[in-house]
Enzyme design. Structure first.
Site, PDB file in Angstrom:
ATOM      1  N   ASN A  23     -10.635   2.512   4.507  1.00 40.31           N
ATOM      2  CA  ASN A  23     -10.054   2.126   3.218  1.00 40.31           C
ATOM      3  C   ASN A  23     -10.919   1.132   2.441  1.00 40.31           C
ATOM      4  O   ASN A  23     -10.549   0.703   1.352  1.00 40.31           O
ATOM      5  CB  ASN A  23      -8.635   1.579   3.419  1.00 40.31           C
ATOM      6  CG  ASN A  23      -7.681   2.693   3.823  1.00 40.31           C
ATOM      7  OD1 ASN A  23      -7.998   3.876   3.695  1.00 40.31           O
ATOM      8  ND2 ASN A  23      -6.501   2.324   4.326  1.00 40.31           N
ATOM      9  N   ARG A 399      -9.668  12.455  10.022  1.00 40.82           N
ATOM     10  CA  ARG A 399      -9.779  11.910   8.654  1.00 40.82           C
ATOM     11  C   ARG A 399     -10.084  10.416   8.712  1.00 40.82           C
ATOM     12  O   ARG A 399     -10.712   9.886   7.794  1.00 40.82           O
ATOM     13  CB  ARG A 399      -8.441  12.080   7.906  1.00 40.82           C
ATOM     14  CG  ARG A 399      -8.217  13.414   7.250  1.00 40.82           C
ATOM     15  CD  ARG A 399      -7.052  13.313   6.275  1.00 40.82           C
ATOM     16  NE  ARG A 399      -7.268  12.209   5.359  1.00 40.82           N
ATOM     17  CZ  ARG A 399      -6.310  11.436   4.842  1.00 40.82           C
ATOM     18  NH1 ARG A 399      -5.055  11.654   5.130  1.00 40.82           N
ATOM     19  NH2 ARG A 399      -6.607  10.445   4.043  1.00 40.82           N
TER      20      ARG A 399
HETATM   21  C1  UD1 Z   1      -7.322   5.222   0.697  1.00 41.07           C
HETATM   22  C2  UD1 Z   1      -6.407   4.061   0.925  1.00 41.07           C
HETATM   23  O1  UD1 Z   1      -6.774   2.909   0.694  1.00 41.07           O
HETATM   24  N1  UD1 Z   1      -5.209   4.331   1.451  1.00 41.07           N
HETATM   25  C3  UD1 Z   1      -4.302   3.251   1.762  1.00 41.07           C
HETATM   26  C4  UD1 Z   1      -3.614   2.806   0.499  1.00 41.07           C
HETATM   27  O2  UD1 Z   1      -3.002   3.956  -0.076  1.00 41.07           O
HETATM   28  P1  UD1 Z   1      -2.498   3.843  -1.596  1.00 41.07           P
HETATM   29  O3  UD1 Z   1      -3.423   2.982  -2.362  1.00 41.07           O
HETATM   30  O4  UD1 Z   1      -2.269   5.244  -2.033  1.00 41.07           O
HETATM   31  O5  UD1 Z   1      -1.142   3.085  -1.425  1.00 41.07           O
HETATM   32  P2  UD1 Z   1      -0.424   2.178  -2.529  1.00 41.07           P
HETATM   33  O6  UD1 Z   1      -0.560   0.763  -2.127  1.00 41.07           O
HETATM   34  O7  UD1 Z   1      -0.936   2.581  -3.881  1.00 41.07           O
HETATM   35  O8  UD1 Z   1       1.057   2.693  -2.418  1.00 41.07           O
HETATM   36  C5  UD1 Z   1       2.090   1.953  -1.824  1.00 41.07           C
HETATM   37  C6  UD1 Z   1       3.394   2.306  -2.470  1.00 41.07           C
HETATM   38  O9  UD1 Z   1       3.346   2.021  -3.876  1.00 41.07           O
HETATM   39  C7  UD1 Z   1       3.774   3.144  -4.632  1.00 41.07           C
HETATM   40  N2  UD1 Z   1       2.959   3.258  -5.866  1.00 41.07           N
HETATM   41  C8  UD1 Z   1       1.598   3.128  -5.769  1.00 41.07           C
HETATM   42  C9  UD1 Z   1       0.804   3.301  -6.901  1.00 41.07           C
HETATM   43  C10 UD1 Z   1       1.430   3.627  -8.131  1.00 41.07           C
HETATM   44  O10 UD1 Z   1       0.773   3.814  -9.162  1.00 41.07           O
HETATM   45  N3  UD1 Z   1       2.793   3.736  -8.175  1.00 41.07           N
HETATM   46  C11 UD1 Z   1       3.574   3.554  -7.068  1.00 41.07           C
HETATM   47  O11 UD1 Z   1       4.788   3.668  -7.132  1.00 41.07           O
HETATM   48  C12 UD1 Z   1       3.517   4.366  -3.724  1.00 41.07           C
HETATM   49  O12 UD1 Z   1       4.352   5.456  -4.075  1.00 41.07           O
HETATM   50  C13 UD1 Z   1       3.798   3.806  -2.349  1.00 41.07           C
HETATM   51  O13 UD1 Z   1       5.171   3.884  -2.080  1.00 41.07           O
HETATM   52  O14 UD1 Z   1      -2.647   1.794   0.799  1.00 41.07           O
HETATM   53  C14 UD1 Z   1      -1.597   2.255   1.661  1.00 41.07           C
HETATM   54  C15 UD1 Z   1      -0.588   1.136   1.811  1.00 41.07           C
HETATM   55  O15 UD1 Z   1      -1.142   0.062   2.457  1.00 41.07           O
HETATM   56  C16 UD1 Z   1      -2.179   2.708   2.997  1.00 41.07           C
HETATM   57  O16 UD1 Z   1      -1.154   3.305   3.748  1.00 41.07           O
HETATM   58  C17 UD1 Z   1      -3.286   3.724   2.793  1.00 41.07           C
HETATM   59  O17 UD1 Z   1      -3.994   3.907   4.011  1.00 41.07           O
HETATM   60  C1  PEP Z   2      -2.098   6.749   4.559  1.00 44.31           C
HETATM   61  C2  PEP Z   2      -3.346   6.730   4.984  1.00 44.31           C
HETATM   62  O1  PEP Z   2      -4.438   7.164   4.342  1.00 44.31           O
HETATM   63  P1  PEP Z   2      -4.597   7.850   2.898  1.00 44.31           P
HETATM   64  O2  PEP Z   2      -4.117   6.872   1.899  1.00 44.31           O
HETATM   65  O3  PEP Z   2      -6.068   8.043   2.821  1.00 44.31           O
HETATM   66  O4  PEP Z   2      -3.813   9.110   2.926  1.00 44.31           O
HETATM   67  C3  PEP Z   2      -3.710   6.119   6.273  1.00 44.31           C
HETATM   68  O5  PEP Z   2      -4.899   5.775   6.418  1.00 44.31           O
HETATM   69  O6  PEP Z   2      -2.852   5.985   7.140  1.00 44.31           O
END
Ligand code: UD1
Ligand code: PEP
Length: 422
Positions: A23, A399
């Site tokens: 990440n 992955r």
């Molecule tokens: C590639 C990467 O870095 N992946 C990580 C990243 O995913 P990722 O960045 O996708 O996760 P987010 O922190 O954005 O999402 C967390 C929560 O916020 C919500 N949300 C997010 C963005 C948005 O625009 N609107 C919204 O509602 C999502 O639906 C989810 O419920 O952080 C997650 C939470 O720590 C980890 O599980 C993932 O491994």
């Molecule tokens: C949720 C994960 O990854 P990604 O956001 O890349 O799907 C994860 O690393 O567990």
């Protein structure tokens, strides 16, 4: 088709090398694409499927990329960026594809997002990203399954996130760094990976302050330079190897693991009876007493990482009593429970809460990895199950974890990766 075969019963002992953080490296590849000249060198790159997809995606938009696997090094020349289209066939295979959007907007004025992949964990919205781009001066148009974002240049603005999204924070920082004027991002994510990305961008010439405070200020600059950067260690990989020692009653040295990066995960494992000792860059982990049950509430950093919620569910199956797990980040992250129940666990799930009634002996069988972390949690279950556990699809595990079978075997585990024509 990739599958993992695991035979349980061996206590893990020895040394494991913790990989670079998935990440962190994915946004860093996105950051490398911001440099219009020169070659970026990323070190300590984890050799995982998401990185392979990121390389393919960077090449699809015109970058020249070399992945030197033995050296765990990526060399990226983004001077040739030419296509704004993030093709579905690659972008839908990993979440990190979303991190290419800011570079396309700065370099080509347009990004065409044909889809975004990632673990299937319930709703995974991107509204904070698109609202942020709009506030900075982009137009966002949705056409069926394709989203087009266009801009003739970003202008600094005051942004906020409803919740501190990890990739949302990284993307809005990357959108602001080459914009005109000052951008403020409130309620920004505090994850160590975000800070490592800020560190890399700063060395590229970006002006970013407030990382780690939740309140980030970015002063736009004219251009960014290609730099060399070493990716931080993967705290999730470290957490998994610590839990592998915990479930098997073993004793391992984790080279490169940072205890501080585990946040609350460390304290929860200690409460369960796992011991940690830092010796410089080596983290010693052992468990030699019965495991106690635990309460876990997932949260953003430094809270309990949602990505380690699945692995600790496996650990809780061994604990003497009922453990409670409350998943607060994702609304669909309990698919693991029914797979562990197939192996003999006793886990009840109600909406976003689970009760794990331990201890239950586990029996090997054929199980399904529904996502990356449920996959690795099933590998941990296999390490303590009677007989053989077969986990499909191993691709999901690959992955995010590099050379898993080899690193587990080095600790005495019977874990084999099998690849067959699908
Ligand atoms: C590639 C990467 O870095 N992946 C990580 C990243 O995913 P990722 O960045 O996708 O996760 P987010 O922190 O954005 O999402 C967390 C929560 O916020 C919500 N949300 C997010 C963005 C948005 O625009 N609107 C919204 O509602 C999502 O639906 C989810 O419920 O952080 C997650 C939470 O720590 C980890 O599980 C993932 O491994
Ligand atoms: C949720 C994960 O990854 P990604 O956001 O890349 O799907 C994860 O690393 O567990």
């Amino acid at each position: 088709m990739v599958r993992y075969r695991v035979r349980g019963g061996n206590a893990l002992r020895g040394t494991a090398f913790i990989q670079g953080a998935k990440n962190a490296v994915l946004p860093m590849i996105g950051a490398a694409l911001l440099a219009a000249k020169g070659r970026t060198v990323l070190r300590n790159v984890p050799i995982i499927e998401d990185v392979r997809r990121a390389v393919e995606l960077a090449e699809a938009i015109g970058a020249k990329v070399e992945l030197h696997e033995a050296e765990r090094t990526l060399v990226i020349d983004a001077s040739t960026l030419s296509s704004p289209v993030l093709p579905a066939r690659i972008a839908r295979r990993f979440r990190g594809s979303v991190l290419f959007v800011p570079a396309l907007l700065h370099r080509l004025g347009e990004a065409v997002i044909e889809g975004v992949g990632g673990c299937n964990l319930g709703s995974r919205n991107l509204d904070f990203h698109y609202l942020g781009y709009k506030r900075l001066g982009a137009a966002v148009v949705e056409e069926d399954t394709v989203i087009r974002v266009k801009t003739s240049g970003f202008t600094g603005a005051k942004l906020y996130l409803d919740t501190p999204s990890h990739t949302g924070t990284e993307n809005l920082i990357m959108a602001a760094v080459l914009g005109r004027g000052t951008t403020v991002i409130e309620n920004a994510a505090l994850e160590p990976e975000v800070l490592d990305v800020i560190d890399m961008l700063t060395r590229m010439g970006a002006k970013i302050s407030g990382g780690g405070t939740g309140f980030i200020t970015v002063e736009g600059v004219e251009e960014l330079a290609a730099v060399e950067h070493t990716v931080m260690p993967d705290r999730l990989d470290a957490g998994v190897f610590a839990m592998a020692a915990a479930v098997t009653g073993g004793e391992v040295n984790l080279v490169g693991a940072e205890l501080d990066h585990l946040g609350v995960v460390r304290y929860k494992l200690e409460q369960m009876g796992v011991e940690f000792a830092s010796h410089g860059a080596v983290l010693h982990v052992r468990r030699d007493r019965p495991l106690r049950p635990i309460n876990v509430i997932t949260d953003t950093y430094p809270g309990f990482a949602t990505d380690l919620q699945s692995p600790i569910m496996t650990v809780a199956c061994l604990a003497d009593g009922a453990s409670y797990i409350h998943e607060r980040i994702f609304d669909g992250r309990f698919a693991l429970a029914s797979e562990l129940n197939k192996m003999g666990a006793n886990i009840e799930v109600t909406e976003n809460r689970a009760v794990v009634h331990g201890p239950t002996p586990l029996k090997g069988t054929q199980v399904t990895a529904h996502d990356l972390r449920s996959g690795i949690a099933l590998v941990l279950a296999g390490l303590i199950a009677e007989g053989e556990t077969v986990i499909e699809s191993g691709y999901l595990i690959d992955r995010g974890h590099s050379y898993l079978a080899e690193r587990m075997q080095a600790l005495g585990a019977d874990v084999v990766q099998e690849i067959s024509p699908s």
